[in-house]
Motif scaffolding. Sequence first.
Motif, PDB file in Angstrom:
ATOM      1  N   GLN A  74       1.063  -1.707   0.091  1.00  0.00           N
ATOM      2  CA  GLN A  74      -0.266   0.115   0.422  1.00  0.00           C
ATOM      3  C   GLN A  74       0.481   1.315   0.296  1.00  0.00           C
ATOM      4  O   GLN A  74       0.563   2.003  -0.986  1.00  0.00           O
TER       5      GLN A  74
ATOM      6  N   PRO B  14       0.531  -8.570  -0.777  1.00  0.00           N
ATOM      7  CA  PRO B  14       1.624  -7.443  -0.900  1.00  0.00           C
ATOM      8  C   PRO B  14       2.685  -7.678  -0.815  1.00  0.00           C
ATOM      9  O   PRO B  14       3.609  -8.569   0.038  1.00  0.00           O
TER      10      PRO B  14
ATOM     11  N   TYR C  22      -2.912  -1.547  -4.704  1.00  0.00           N
ATOM     12  CA  TYR C  22      -3.086  -1.787  -3.163  1.00  0.00           C
ATOM     13  C   TYR C  22      -4.870  -2.341  -3.163  1.00  0.00           C
ATOM     14  O   TYR C  22      -4.961  -2.917  -3.044  1.00  0.00           O
TER      15      TYR C  22
END
Length: 553
Positions: A40, A68, A47
């Motif tokens: 993010q 991620p 994201y």
Amino acid sequence: MKKFALAAASGVAALALATAALAQGPTEKVRKLNLYSWPQAALPQSYQAAQLIAQQWRQLGLDVDVKPLQRQQQTQLIWFSRDKWDVTMWRMVGRPERSDPDEFLYSLYHSSYAEKGYNFIGYLNPEYDKLAEKQRTQLDREERRKTAFEMQKIIDRDQPQAFLVHPKYALAFNKATFKEDTVVNQSGIGIRNIWTFLAIQPLGAQKDLIINSNEVINATNPLYIGGAVDSWVTDLIWDRIMRIGPDGMPRPWAAESVAWVDDKTLDVKMRTGMKWHDGQPVTLDDVIFSFQAPAGDKAPMYKPFVTDIASIEKAGEQTLRFTLKQPNTTFLTATLSKINLIPKHIWEPVLKDLAGKPETAEQLKEVSKIGSGPFKLVRWKPTEEILLERFGGHFQAPKVERWIMRIVPNAEATLGMLKRGEINFLGMFGGDAEVLIKFAKENPDIAIRSEVDIGFEYVAFNNRRPPFDDVKFRRALSLAIDRRLMVSAAWQDYAIPANSHVSPVLSFWHDPAVDNMKTGLADAKKLLQDAGYRIVGGKLYYPVGKQEKLATE
């Protein structure tokens, strides 16, 4: 009866009741999917899009985890371990040489680059291959356009990946530091381009251009570009025979002139007096070697752009004659404006050492960064900063003394640095565009420029692995994604919806018919149902007789 009526009102629940008895074991259930994304902090839009997509896919009965990964980890998994993943967020950024759509039309989906090269999703379609090859040979622009439209329709039909948006990047610079009219906008790219970095004129004592990135540098390598930020640096260190001008057209660069002799032959007269950053002269042998190096199997990213070269011969003291295997209408843009000139005395022994080894030049970590471009490398700390210095011996030496890029993952911190003068050129902003606009209003020295990108953001499906080897499954997942939500919620309206590998920015080549794809969960569920997929207990199962044979990641 009441409970049954409620279930019947829901097509999905009714389907579950009707087919529950057919589910025979866990191997018939579609396995959990790992959707890889950037963190993010690095790319918040991507994201956020991944989170929204996962929510929509879960409504199809899929079990989806958003995972991620830092840039280098993601590249290692997706690019270098092509059979080890299912689905990932990805992007094809706008680069000047992509103003001709060939790189997207040919390299992105041609089957010859599935094992190594741009077709990392493993899309195999002989029908598409033939058209990709055909469009390169069509000298009639209108005929080539028709072929490009056919190719976009095939990709729309097959959905080898789910296009999301063409971003509209908002960039900025300090107009108290730099003369405003020396900042150059390039169509489909914006102000972050080589023409700006060469022409931008300091107004006072600050002679350095200090730009930010919220991504780390993946590689600085003339035979491999591992991401958007890598390409900014590559453009400045290594020269090319031609470059794409601000108008989107190729123009001579390291060459004094480029002239077609016939439809398969052209003469290139190189500039005199060019030198490498180590002081050695740039020779015709260096130029020949630069085009021969990608022709083998050690530079797969660049190989597509040299495959049509039959021979390169010296035709005079400073002239080279390129002979092509067939007419290639994209050659000036996709090859002469793409291939980096590299010093033979450095790279020949490197490539010889790689011969017979499984590694390619793309995997080299300690790679030479000697070029002949307008800037030369001084310092490189991949997760912190890269510092380039003006190369005064260049034929178009820049006006700034140094080009410094600082890695700043946090958008708020980036604006703070811009305000304090710790950066003076905003090369990438990961936050809300409205925040940047408000910031500029409060800080009148900051000038904002924005441009819709040639490139696109998308969800890449690994076509090699079930269930993504099923076009109906891929189409259903693509249909489930609400592009309007992507634009508004993830990109804060600084993007336009995408369903093509040719951006609307390239209006001549873009087929507007593919912009009309109807999306929605209802259509996605119906497509899965018609294809025999079953929802049992809220989970998606394969059609009867098909089982999960592939181990999870």
